[in-house]
Design a protein around this motif. Structure first.
Motif, PDB file in Angstrom:
ATOM      1  N   PRO A  87       0.819  -1.225   0.000  1.00  0.00           N
ATOM      2  CA  PRO A  87       0.000   0.000   0.000  1.00  0.00           C
ATOM      3  C   PRO A  87       0.850   1.272   0.000  1.00  0.00           C
ATOM      4  CG  PRO A  87      -0.951  -1.611   1.471  1.00  0.00           C
ATOM      5  CD  PRO A  87       0.356  -2.190   1.013  1.00  0.00           C
ATOM      6  N   GLU A  88       2.011   1.242   0.611  1.00  0.00           N
ATOM      7  CA  GLU A  88       2.866   2.430   0.634  1.00  0.00           C
ATOM      8  C   GLU A  88       3.514   2.731  -0.707  1.00  0.00           C
ATOM      9  OE1 GLU A  88       2.975  -0.203   2.728  1.00  0.00           O
ATOM     10  OE2 GLU A  88       5.066  -0.687   3.286  1.00  0.00           O
ATOM     11  N   ASP A  89       3.346   1.873  -1.681  1.00  0.00           N
ATOM     12  CA  ASP A  89       3.807   2.146  -3.044  1.00  0.00           C
ATOM     13  C   ASP A  89       2.789   2.982  -3.823  1.00  0.00           C
ATOM     14  OD1 ASP A  89       5.084  -1.188  -3.138  1.00  0.00           O
ATOM     15  OD2 ASP A  89       6.253   0.654  -2.878  1.00  0.00           O
ATOM     16  N   THR A  90       1.631   3.203  -3.240  1.00  0.00           N
ATOM     17  CA  THR A  90       0.594   3.984  -3.901  1.00  0.00           C
ATOM     18  C   THR A  90       1.070   5.406  -4.158  1.00  0.00           C
ATOM     19  OG1 THR A  90      -1.214   2.686  -2.958  1.00  0.00           O
ATOM     20  CG2 THR A  90      -1.724   4.940  -3.659  1.00  0.00           C
ATOM     21  N   ALA A  91       0.994   5.828  -5.411  1.00  0.00           N
ATOM     22  CA  ALA A  91       1.483   7.150  -5.801  1.00  0.00           C
ATOM     23  C   ALA A  91       1.207   7.358  -7.285  1.00  0.00           C
ATOM     24  CB  ALA A  91       2.976   7.271  -5.536  1.00  0.00           C
ATOM     25  N   VAL A  92       1.442   8.580  -7.731  1.00  0.00           N
ATOM     26  CA  VAL A  92       1.515   8.844  -9.156  1.00  0.00           C
ATOM     27  C   VAL A  92       2.967   8.625  -9.572  1.00  0.00           C
ATOM     28  CG1 VAL A  92       1.236  10.526 -11.004  1.00  0.00           C
ATOM     29  CG2 VAL A  92      -0.383  10.491  -9.086  1.00  0.00           C
ATOM     30  N   TYR A  93       3.175   7.798 -10.578  1.00  0.00           N
ATOM     31  CA  TYR A  93       4.513   7.468 -11.047  1.00  0.00           C
ATOM     32  C   TYR A  93       4.810   8.270 -12.309  1.00  0.00           C
ATOM     33  CZ  TYR A  93       5.049   3.739  -7.656  1.00  0.00           C
ATOM     34  OH  TYR A  93       5.179   3.037  -6.483  1.00  0.00           O
ATOM     35  N   TYR A  94       5.967   8.925 -12.299  1.00  0.00           N
ATOM     36  CA  TYR A  94       6.369   9.785 -13.412  1.00  0.00           C
ATOM     37  C   TYR A  94       7.606   9.221 -14.092  1.00  0.00           C
ATOM     38  CZ  TYR A  94       3.315  13.302 -11.295  1.00  0.00           C
ATOM     39  OH  TYR A  94       2.242  13.973 -10.779  1.00  0.00           O
ATOM     40  N   CYS A  95       7.554   9.182 -15.390  1.00  0.00           N
ATOM     41  CA  CYS A  95       8.701   8.807 -16.196  1.00  0.00           C
ATOM     42  C   CYS A  95       9.628  10.017 -16.348  1.00  0.00           C
ATOM     43  CB  CYS A  95       8.206   8.344 -17.565  1.00  0.00           C
ATOM     44  SG  CYS A  95       9.498   7.912 -18.729  1.00  0.00           S
ATOM     45  N   TYR A  96      10.915   9.756 -16.400  1.00  0.00           N
ATOM     46  CA  TYR A  96      11.917  10.818 -16.463  1.00  0.00           C
ATOM     47  C   TYR A  96      12.997  10.449 -17.470  1.00  0.00           C
ATOM     48  CZ  TYR A  96      16.097  13.373 -14.920  1.00  0.00           C
ATOM     49  OH  TYR A  96      17.243  14.138 -14.879  1.00  0.00           O
ATOM     50  N   ALA A  97      13.441  11.446 -18.222  1.00  0.00           N
ATOM     51  CA  ALA A  97      14.543  11.229 -19.155  1.00  0.00           C
ATOM     52  C   ALA A  97      15.512  12.397 -19.040  1.00  0.00           C
ATOM     53  CB  ALA A  97      14.027  11.099 -20.586  1.00  0.00           C
ATOM     54  N   GLU A  98      16.778  12.090 -18.892  1.00  0.00           N
ATOM     55  CA  GLU A  98      17.824  13.109 -18.765  1.00  0.00           C
ATOM     56  C   GLU A  98      18.784  13.020 -19.938  1.00  0.00           C
ATOM     57  OE1 GLU A  98      21.810  14.367 -18.091  1.00  0.00           O
ATOM     58  OE2 GLU A  98      21.282  12.268 -17.738  1.00  0.00           O
ATOM     59  N   GLY A 112       7.166  12.747 -18.024  1.00  0.00           N
ATOM     60  CA  GLY A 112       5.869  12.302 -18.491  1.00  0.00           C
ATOM     61  C   GLY A 112       4.764  12.928 -17.660  1.00  0.00           C
ATOM     62  N   GLN A 113       3.531  12.623 -18.035  1.00  0.00           N
ATOM     63  CA  GLN A 113       2.386  13.240 -17.376  1.00  0.00           C
ATOM     64  C   GLN A 113       1.998  12.513 -16.088  1.00  0.00           C
ATOM     65  OE1 GLN A 113       2.171  11.153 -19.847  1.00  0.00           O
ATOM     66  NE2 GLN A 113       0.518   9.728 -19.337  1.00  0.00           N
ATOM     67  N   GLY A 114       2.517  11.315 -15.895  1.00  0.00           N
ATOM     68  CA  GLY A 114       2.234  10.557 -14.684  1.00  0.00           C
ATOM     69  C   GLY A 114       1.159   9.511 -14.881  1.00  0.00           C
ATOM     70  N   THR A 115       1.294   8.412 -14.151  1.00  0.00           N
ATOM     71  CA  THR A 115       0.290   7.350 -14.170  1.00  0.00           C
ATOM     72  C   THR A 115       0.049   6.899 -12.734  1.00  0.00           C
ATOM     73  OG1 THR A 115      -0.321   5.221 -15.146  1.00  0.00           O
ATOM     74  CG2 THR A 115       1.987   5.491 -14.541  1.00  0.00           C
ATOM     75  N   GLN A 116      -1.216   6.732 -12.387  1.00  0.00           N
ATOM     76  CA  GLN A 116      -1.582   6.407 -11.009  1.00  0.00           C
ATOM     77  C   GLN A 116      -1.386   4.920 -10.742  1.00  0.00           C
ATOM     78  OE1 GLN A 116      -2.804   8.504  -8.396  1.00  0.00           O
ATOM     79  NE2 GLN A 116      -2.484   6.644  -7.174  1.00  0.00           N
ATOM     80  N   VAL A 117      -0.736   4.626  -9.633  1.00  0.00           N
ATOM     81  CA  VAL A 117      -0.626   3.256  -9.132  1.00  0.00           C
ATOM     82  C   VAL A 117      -1.247   3.230  -7.744  1.00  0.00           C
ATOM     83  CG1 VAL A 117       0.948   1.459  -8.346  1.00  0.00           C
ATOM     84  CG2 VAL A 117       1.439   2.692 -10.460  1.00  0.00           C
ATOM     85  N   THR A 118      -2.253   2.378  -7.562  1.00  0.00           N
ATOM     86  CA  THR A 118      -2.925   2.263  -6.280  1.00  0.00           C
ATOM     87  C   THR A 118      -2.861   0.815  -5.809  1.00  0.00           C
ATOM     88  OG1 THR A 118      -4.453   4.053  -6.843  1.00  0.00           O
ATOM     89  CG2 THR A 118      -5.073   2.612  -5.016  1.00  0.00           C
ATOM     90  N   VAL A 119      -2.344   0.616  -4.599  1.00  0.00           N
ATOM     91  CA  VAL A 119      -2.224  -0.719  -4.024  1.00  0.00           C
ATOM     92  C   VAL A 119      -3.164  -0.800  -2.829  1.00  0.00           C
ATOM     93  CG1 VAL A 119      -0.669  -2.464  -3.111  1.00  0.00           C
ATOM     94  CG2 VAL A 119       0.187  -0.775  -4.741  1.00  0.00           C
ATOM     95  N   SER A 120      -4.144  -1.676  -2.923  1.00  0.00           N
ATOM     96  CA  SER A 120      -5.130  -1.800  -1.853  1.00  0.00           C
ATOM     97  C   SER A 120      -4.696  -2.867  -0.850  1.00  0.00           C
ATOM     98  CB  SER A 120      -6.490  -2.154  -2.440  1.00  0.00           C
ATOM     99  OG  SER A 120      -6.434  -3.413  -3.084  1.00  0.00           O
ATOM    100  N   SER A 121      -5.041  -2.618   0.401  1.00  0.00           N
ATOM    101  CA  SER A 121      -4.645  -3.572   1.459  1.00  0.00           C
ATOM    102  C   SER A 121      -5.721  -4.609   1.703  1.00  0.00           C
ATOM    103  CB  SER A 121      -4.367  -2.806   2.748  1.00  0.00           C
ATOM    104  OG  SER A 121      -5.502  -2.058   3.132  1.00  0.00           O
TER     105      SER A 121
END
Length: 121
Positions: A87-98, A112-121
């Protein structure tokens, strides 16, 4: 102009798995480092994992042994395989390029614009 488009987020149960993908587009010749950051509600954005062009990787301590980052340079794509999600991995995940090199310029940082990851307990 460089665009990063993420996919693969969603809702998963505690202990489940998800695979995120991020494709970069825009007349790209080369990308130095690619990676993933995440931001949970009320918290600062934090680094999850990065991978260099020669596949040198770096992970946040809490995801070591559970997440695997990889990339396909021919496709300008980075992946994040997330296993044993919590559950603590729940967040919006953003791709990054340098260091994205195109035919006309070099982009220092791209997101990137972000993608939601939700982990339910």
């Amino acid at each position: 102009q460089v665009q990063l488009v993420e996919s693969g987020g969603g809702l998963v149960q505690d202990g489940g798995s998800l695979r995120l993908s991020c494709a970069a587009s825009g007349s790209i010749l080369r990308i130095n480092t690619m990676g993933w950051y995440r931001q949970a509600p009320g918290k600062q954005r934090e680094l999850v994992a990065t991978i260099s062009r020669v596949d040198s990787t770096n992970y946040k301590d809490s995801v070591k042994g559970r997440f695997i980052i990889s990339r396909d340079n021919a496709k300008n794509t980075v992946y994040l395989q997330m296993n044993s999600l919590k559950p603590e991995d729940t967040a919006v995940y953003y791709c990054y390029a340098e260091g994205v090199v195109t035919g006309t310029t070099t982009y220092i940082d791209s997101w990137g614009q972000g993608t939601q990851v939700t982990v339910s307990s």
